[in-house]
Design a protein around this motif. Structure first.
Motif, short mmCIF file in Angstrom:
data_model
loop_
_atom_site.label_atom_id
_atom_site.label_comp_id
_atom_site.label_asym_id
_atom_site.label_seq_id
_atom_site.Cartn_x
_atom_site.Cartn_y
_atom_site.Cartn_z
N GLY A 191 42.62 -83.07 -0.68
CA GLY A 191 41.74 -81.96 -1.05
C GLY A 191 40.30 -82.16 -0.66
O GLY A 191 39.47 -81.30 -0.94
N GLN A 249 38.53 -78.56 -1.46
CA GLN A 249 39.26 -77.29 -1.40
C GLN A 249 40.60 -77.42 -2.10
O GLN A 249 41.21 -78.50 -2.10
CB GLN A 249 39.49 -76.87 0.06
CG GLN A 249 38.22 -76.56 0.82
CD GLN A 249 38.51 -76.18 2.25
OE1 GLN A 249 39.53 -76.56 2.82
NE2 GLN A 249 37.60 -75.43 2.86
N VAL A 250 41.05 -76.31 -2.71
CA VAL A 250 42.39 -76.22 -3.28
C VAL A 250 43.03 -74.94 -2.76
O VAL A 250 42.33 -74.02 -2.33
CB VAL A 250 42.37 -76.22 -4.83
CG1 VAL A 250 41.89 -77.54 -5.36
CG2 VAL A 250 41.52 -75.07 -5.36
N TYR A 251 44.35 -74.89 -2.82
CA TYR A 251 45.10 -73.72 -2.36
C TYR A 251 45.64 -73.01 -3.59
O TYR A 251 46.50 -73.53 -4.30
CB TYR A 251 46.23 -74.17 -1.44
CG TYR A 251 46.83 -73.07 -0.62
CD1 TYR A 251 46.11 -72.49 0.42
CD2 TYR A 251 48.12 -72.61 -0.86
CE1 TYR A 251 46.66 -71.48 1.19
CE2 TYR A 251 48.67 -71.61 -0.10
CZ TYR A 251 47.94 -71.04 0.93
OH TYR A 251 48.49 -70.04 1.68
N ARG A 252 45.10 -71.80 -3.87
CA ARG A 252 45.48 -71.05 -5.07
C ARG A 252 45.88 -69.62 -4.71
O ARG A 252 45.12 -68.92 -4.05
CB ARG A 252 44.33 -71.01 -6.06
CG ARG A 252 44.04 -72.34 -6.73
CD ARG A 252 42.82 -72.26 -7.62
NE ARG A 252 42.54 -73.56 -8.25
CZ ARG A 252 41.42 -73.84 -8.89
NH1 ARG A 252 40.46 -72.93 -9.00
NH2 ARG A 252 41.25 -75.04 -9.43
N LYS A 253 47.05 -69.23 -5.15
CA LYS A 253 47.54 -67.87 -4.98
C LYS A 253 47.45 -67.41 -3.53
O LYS A 253 47.01 -66.31 -3.21
CB LYS A 253 46.78 -66.90 -5.89
CG LYS A 253 46.97 -67.19 -7.37
CD LYS A 253 46.21 -66.20 -8.24
CE LYS A 253 46.42 -66.49 -9.71
NZ LYS A 253 45.69 -65.55 -10.57
N GLY A 254 47.83 -68.31 -2.63
CA GLY A 254 47.87 -67.97 -1.22
C GLY A 254 46.53 -68.01 -0.51
O GLY A 254 46.44 -67.60 0.64
N LYS A 255 45.48 -68.51 -1.17
CA LYS A 255 44.16 -68.56 -0.55
C LYS A 255 43.56 -69.94 -0.71
O LYS A 255 43.81 -70.64 -1.70
CB LYS A 255 43.23 -67.51 -1.16
CG LYS A 255 43.66 -66.06 -0.91
CD LYS A 255 42.66 -65.09 -1.51
CE LYS A 255 43.07 -63.65 -1.25
NZ LYS A 255 42.10 -62.69 -1.84
N THR A 256 42.71 -70.33 0.24
CA THR A 256 41.98 -71.59 0.16
C THR A 256 40.68 -71.36 -0.60
O THR A 256 39.89 -70.49 -0.23
CB THR A 256 41.69 -72.14 1.57
OG1 THR A 256 42.94 -72.36 2.24
CG2 THR A 256 40.93 -73.44 1.49
N THR A 296 37.17 -73.03 -1.99
CA THR A 296 36.23 -74.14 -1.84
C THR A 296 35.53 -74.39 -3.17
O THR A 296 34.94 -73.49 -3.76
CB THR A 296 35.18 -73.82 -0.75
OG1 THR A 296 35.87 -73.59 0.49
CG2 THR A 296 34.21 -74.98 -0.58
N TYR A 320 38.27 -82.91 -7.26
CA TYR A 320 39.64 -82.44 -7.04
C TYR A 320 40.58 -82.95 -8.12
O TYR A 320 41.45 -82.22 -8.60
CB TYR A 320 40.13 -82.89 -5.67
CG TYR A 320 41.56 -82.48 -5.40
CD1 TYR A 320 41.86 -81.21 -4.93
CD2 TYR A 320 42.62 -83.36 -5.64
CE1 TYR A 320 43.18 -80.83 -4.71
CE2 TYR A 320 43.93 -82.99 -5.42
CZ TYR A 320 44.20 -81.72 -4.96
OH TYR A 320 45.51 -81.33 -4.75
N GLU A 355 45.36 -78.54 -10.00
CA GLU A 355 46.15 -79.02 -8.87
C GLU A 355 46.13 -80.55 -8.80
O GLU A 355 47.16 -81.19 -8.55
CB GLU A 355 45.60 -78.44 -7.56
CG GLU A 355 45.78 -76.95 -7.39
CD GLU A 355 44.76 -76.10 -8.13
OE1 GLU A 355 44.86 -74.87 -8.07
OE2 GLU A 355 43.83 -76.67 -8.75
#
Length: 267
Positions: free
Chosen positions: A84, A98-105, A107, A121, A126
């Motif tokens: 991350g 960065q994390v990946y949430r609900k299909g979006k990256t 920051t 992170y 996550e």
């Protein structure tokens, strides 16, 4: 309720409906305007929300300072060494989290060091899930199936003719499957096909898991019974020469065909 002037009715009562401001009326006092608003569906909904019990407290995520180095999630795929966290520049804060949430990256911020970003992170939902998965006990592997027993090679007495409990299987030295009328056509669940020739046409009897099953099917056909009868019959001799018979030929002999009814019909 809003005060818009200093006249006799300076207070406006308004609601926002379907993307537009709707004026309910003008009133002399703010309380009169508030009463008008409270009687609307919007006012009733606001009152219900105000009097609703508070939501249950959310679990507190650990702060960055509470995390030890062992709780940081490392990754060989990231250029920072931490999951991350990515080094995106050479500026004062080159590390991006960065994390990946609900299909979006998403920051989360930029930091001076990779470890600072890794602590941020690791404090996210996550990161907590990654840490739990890393520390979970390994899933036990299913027990290995015992190795299949080695196939028993056929005995020399069965080389010429294999016997089964119900029918006599017809072997073939020229067929790759070892049985007459049985062919391997693929590698699926039923790769062996049983065929016979009837009236000049090839007829498929079925598909089977093993060559022996297909051979059993072929052995029950009239063609197979004729093959057995021919093999059991004494050889056909002509001028002291043994003739080679064939059930596929319309003449009864291999490489000899009857083409017409003339004086010399056999080729």
């Amino acid at each position: 309720v809003s005060k818009v002037n200093n006249g006799a009715t300076p207070y406006y009562a308004q609601v926002y409906r379907k993307g537009k401001n709707v004026v309910l009326g003008r009133y002399a006092t703010a309380e009169e305007g508030a009463r008008a608003y409270a009687a609307t569906p919007e006012g009733i909904a606001d009152l219900a929300a105000r009097d609703a019990p508070p939501p249950p407290p959310q679990p507190q995520l650990p702060s960055n300072s509470e995390l030890s180095s062992s709780e940081l999630i490392r990754s060989e795929r990231s250029n920072s060494g931490f999951k991350g966290v990515y080094k995106v520049s050479s500026a004062a804060t080159p590390y991006c989290v960065q994390v990946y949430r609900k299909g979006k990256t998403v920051t989360l911020g930029h930091y001076s060091t990779a470890e600072e970003g890794a602590r941020v992170y690791a404090a996210t939902p996550e990161g907590i899930a990654d840490l739990a998965a890393r520390n979970a006990p390994p899933t036990p592997r299913p027990a290995k199936r015992p190795a299949p027993l080695p196939a028993v090679p056929p005995s020399s007495s069965a080389a010429a003719s294999k016997q089964s409990s119900a029918v006599q299987l017809i072997t073939s030295a020229t067929n790759k499957t070892g049985f007459k009328g049985v062919y391997k056509l693929g590698s699926g669940a039923t790769p062996y096909s049983a065929h016979v020739y009837r009236n000049g046409d090839q007829v498929v009897l079925g598909h089977f898991a093993t060559a022996e099953e297909a051979a059993r099917c072929y052995a029950r056909t009239p063609e197979a019974k004729a093959d057995l009868a021919v093999s059991a019959a004494p050889p056909v001799l002509f001028d002291g020469v043994e003739l080679i018979t064939s059930e596929r030929s319309n003449s009864g002999f291999k490489c000899v065909c009857k083409l017409h009814n003339g004086a010399t019909p056999y080729y």
